[in-house]
Design an enzyme around this catalytic site. Sequence first.
Site, short mmCIF file in Angstrom:
data_model
loop_
_atom_site.label_atom_id
_atom_site.label_comp_id
_atom_site.label_asym_id
_atom_site.label_seq_id
_atom_site.Cartn_x
_atom_site.Cartn_y
_atom_site.Cartn_z
N SER A 1 -3.48 -6.48 38.58
CA SER A 1 -3.45 -7.65 37.71
C SER A 1 -3.36 -7.24 36.24
O SER A 1 -2.79 -7.96 35.42
CB SER A 1 -4.68 -8.54 37.94
OG SER A 1 -5.87 -7.80 37.82
N CYS B 1 -9.42 -3.30 40.92
CA CYS B 1 -7.96 -3.29 41.11
C CYS B 1 -7.26 -3.40 39.76
O CYS B 1 -7.66 -4.19 38.90
CB CYS B 1 -7.55 -4.45 42.02
SG CYS B 1 -5.77 -4.57 42.31
N TYR C 1 -4.55 -12.52 39.78
CA TYR C 1 -5.63 -11.81 40.47
C TYR C 1 -5.04 -10.82 41.46
O TYR C 1 -3.88 -10.93 41.86
CB TYR C 1 -6.58 -12.78 41.17
CG TYR C 1 -6.07 -13.38 42.46
CD1 TYR C 1 -6.33 -12.76 43.69
CD2 TYR C 1 -5.35 -14.57 42.47
CE1 TYR C 1 -5.88 -13.31 44.88
CE2 TYR C 1 -4.89 -15.13 43.65
CZ TYR C 1 -5.16 -14.50 44.85
OH TYR C 1 -4.70 -15.04 46.04
N CYS C 2 -5.87 -9.83 41.83
CA CYS C 2 -5.42 -8.86 42.83
C CYS C 2 -6.54 -8.61 43.84
O CYS C 2 -6.98 -9.54 44.51
CB CYS C 2 -4.87 -7.59 42.21
SG CYS C 2 -5.92 -6.76 41.01
N ARG C 3 -7.04 -7.37 43.94
CA ARG C 3 -7.98 -7.03 45.02
C ARG C 3 -9.44 -7.06 44.60
O ARG C 3 -10.31 -6.75 45.41
CB ARG C 3 -7.64 -5.64 45.57
CG ARG C 3 -6.31 -5.58 46.29
CD ARG C 3 -5.85 -4.15 46.50
NE ARG C 3 -4.61 -4.06 47.26
CZ ARG C 3 -3.82 -3.00 47.27
NH1 ARG C 3 -4.15 -1.92 46.56
NH2 ARG C 3 -2.72 -3.00 47.99
#
Length: 223
Positions: free
Chosen positions: A186, A183, A177-179
Amino acid sequence: MKKRELKNLLYEQVARIGKAVSSPKRLELMELLAQGEKTVETLTSELSIDIKLASAHLKALRDARLVESRRDGKYVVYRLSGDDVAHLWVTLRLVAEEHLVELQLALQRMVASPDTLAQVGRADLLEQARRGEVIVIDVRPQDEYDAAHIPFARSMPLAEIERRLKGLPKTRDIVAYCRGPFCMLSDEALKLLSGKGYRVTKMLDGVAEWQAAGMPVERSPGV
């Protein structure tokens, strides 16, 4: 003050928030600051705009009391004025996704293969990560992970994944996962890891979405 004048004043004050978030770049600033406080220089680099324009956008958000700033030596550091501002960003995005076909289509293009998305709910994923059945990796920069991250997630910034592959067993599923849904960090992690033979999917949640859903987060010691 007459009733009509009072009502006008009330709506005008709420409209200040609407005006502040009416710019795409300001929304992106809110998303970035939902990851943790950042300097103007960092925000400028992330948004690919000059400092003068970034400062103008930040001033608009600050005038609406959505962000705060502090000085750290020669740098000015910005942060959201509260978790509710991060929730505001998430709510705006969810409403847009629900009602704007154009946004739905754009998101579909981002997720070309639905089978790359994690198919487990938040609570189940958290429990699986707790039991060690799945490895959750946070591919954002280290400072964002330190500010807040999903419990049991490992910090593995995108720029460092390739040299840290030995720490990722191929015998377990990996969820990156990221933001948040907009985003692409990922996606890059997904491509890299799947190319190395790992069983990896991504989740659309970032920390802001996770918190807005009432799920717990953790912070690194000293933050």
